[in-house]
Design an enzyme around this catalytic site. Structure first.
Site, PDB file in Angstrom:
ATOM      1  N   TYR A   1      34.544  33.820  43.401  1.00 36.22           N
ATOM      2  CA  TYR A   1      35.143  34.899  42.616  1.00 36.22           C
ATOM      3  C   TYR A   1      36.630  34.604  42.520  1.00 36.22           C
ATOM      4  CZ  TYR A   1      36.767  39.600  41.377  1.00 36.22           C
ATOM      5  OH  TYR A   1      37.381  40.668  40.773  1.00 36.22           O
TER       6      TYR A   1
ATOM      7  N   ASP B   1      32.332  33.964  38.946  1.00 31.27           N
ATOM      8  CA  ASP B   1      33.272  34.570  38.015  1.00 31.27           C
ATOM      9  C   ASP B   1      34.587  33.817  38.155  1.00 31.27           C
ATOM     10  OD1 ASP B   1      35.062  36.076  36.627  1.00 31.27           O
ATOM     11  OD2 ASP B   1      34.665  37.961  37.670  1.00 31.27           O
TER      12      ASP B   1
ATOM     13  N   ASP C   1      29.959  45.109  33.907  1.00 31.37           N
ATOM     14  CA  ASP C   1      30.657  44.609  32.718  1.00 31.37           C
ATOM     15  C   ASP C   1      30.408  43.112  32.496  1.00 31.37           C
ATOM     16  OD1 ASP C   1      32.143  44.320  35.043  1.00 31.37           O
ATOM     17  OD2 ASP C   1      33.957  45.249  34.258  1.00 31.37           O
TER      18      ASP C   1
END
Length: 260
Positions: free
Chosen positions: A109, A150, A250
């Site tokens: 992340y 991500d 999201d």
DNA sequence: ATGACTAATTCGATTAGA
């Protein structure tokens, strides 16, 4: 072996969404980001009951990553090397034992970095430099390696609906994109780009401003593959439909299939 | 011109996300 990455934006808020997804799609490996919970409070038993081994690297309130695996998972290591003072939980790796091959899997992340310039952006670029050093060592192993998660990086203009809205943003600044290319220049391959050269393939749509309804998205969730992993790649895709489902994150899941 | 949405903390307003 299917390896999915999914920024779930909170396991408490997303528990039913995530368990329904695991039950329906049953990826062999799921790399989760933003679990936003400490290890002791993660709903381990509930996910083990779905057939997964569970390894978390969590923290209170923010960040936190996890590896869920239906296959044997060895040699789990938590934290990105290179800065003993970094307390943010953003990196976890482990070796997944497939039927034919073992794969070193890193779940990450990467820091957002806004506002830029500033200390948060400095942290982002420093983190990317540390990741590059770790990736270099993994590439040198000459084993199949997957670095997925991500990235908070929009690699190119074709990966964003409105590039001009992102020129000053930490996700799209030239230095950010250069650092991402630096990873690729180690010999890593962006899995989606081995599958398609199309524009408009996104993995995130903001909760605000009706971004989903207008398809105002960005592609920031990636799998980078070592050459040995790229040789095993069968397919890669983004589960766009998940963004329109019940209580969505999201971000949506992105997956690769490896012959491993 | 501005806010818009969601989650966590902890019960209201702030911080963070991207």
């Amino acid at each position: 072996m299917r390896i999915a990455t999914y920024n779930i934006n909170g396991i408490r808020a997303r528990f039913e969404t995530v368990t329904a997804w695991l039950g329906e799609k049953a990826p062999d490996v799921a790399l989760l980001q933003e679990i936003k919970i400490v290890d002791e409070a993660f709903p381990r038993e509930e996910i083990e009951r779905l057939g997964y081994r569970v390894e978390t690297h969590g923290q209170k309130s923010f960040n936190g990553v996890a590896i869920l695996s239906r296959l044997p998972l060895d040699d789990v290591v938590r934290g990105l090397p290179g800065d003993e003072s970094d307390e943010q939980a953003r990196w976890i790796e482990g070796t997944v034992i497939g039927e034919r091959r073992a794969v070193r899997v890193c779940g990450l992340y990467l820091p957002n970095g806004n506002p830029a310039p500033g200390p948060k952006y400095d942290y982002k670029l420093g983190w990317m430099a540390r990741m590059r050093a770790r990736a270099e060592a993994l590439v040198a192993s000459e084993e199949p390696v997957v670095l997925a998660g991500d990235y908070n990086v929009i690699p190119e203009a074709r990966d964003v609906r409105n590039p001009d809205n992102w020129r000053e943003d930490a996700l799209f600044l030239p230095a950010t994109r250069a650092a991402f290319r630096g990873l690729e220049n180690l010999g890593l391959y962006d899995a989606i780009r081995l599958r398609t050269q199309a524009a408009g393939v996104y993995s995130f749509w903001d909760f605000q401003r009706g971004a989903w309804g207008r398809d105002n998205g960005i592609r920031i969730d990636h799998h980078l593959l070592s050459p040995q992993a790229a040789d095993l790649l069968r397919d890669a895709w983004i589960e766009k439909e998940a963004r329109g489902g019940a209580k969505p994150s999201d971000h949506v899941p992105v997956w690769i299939d490896l012959d491993a």
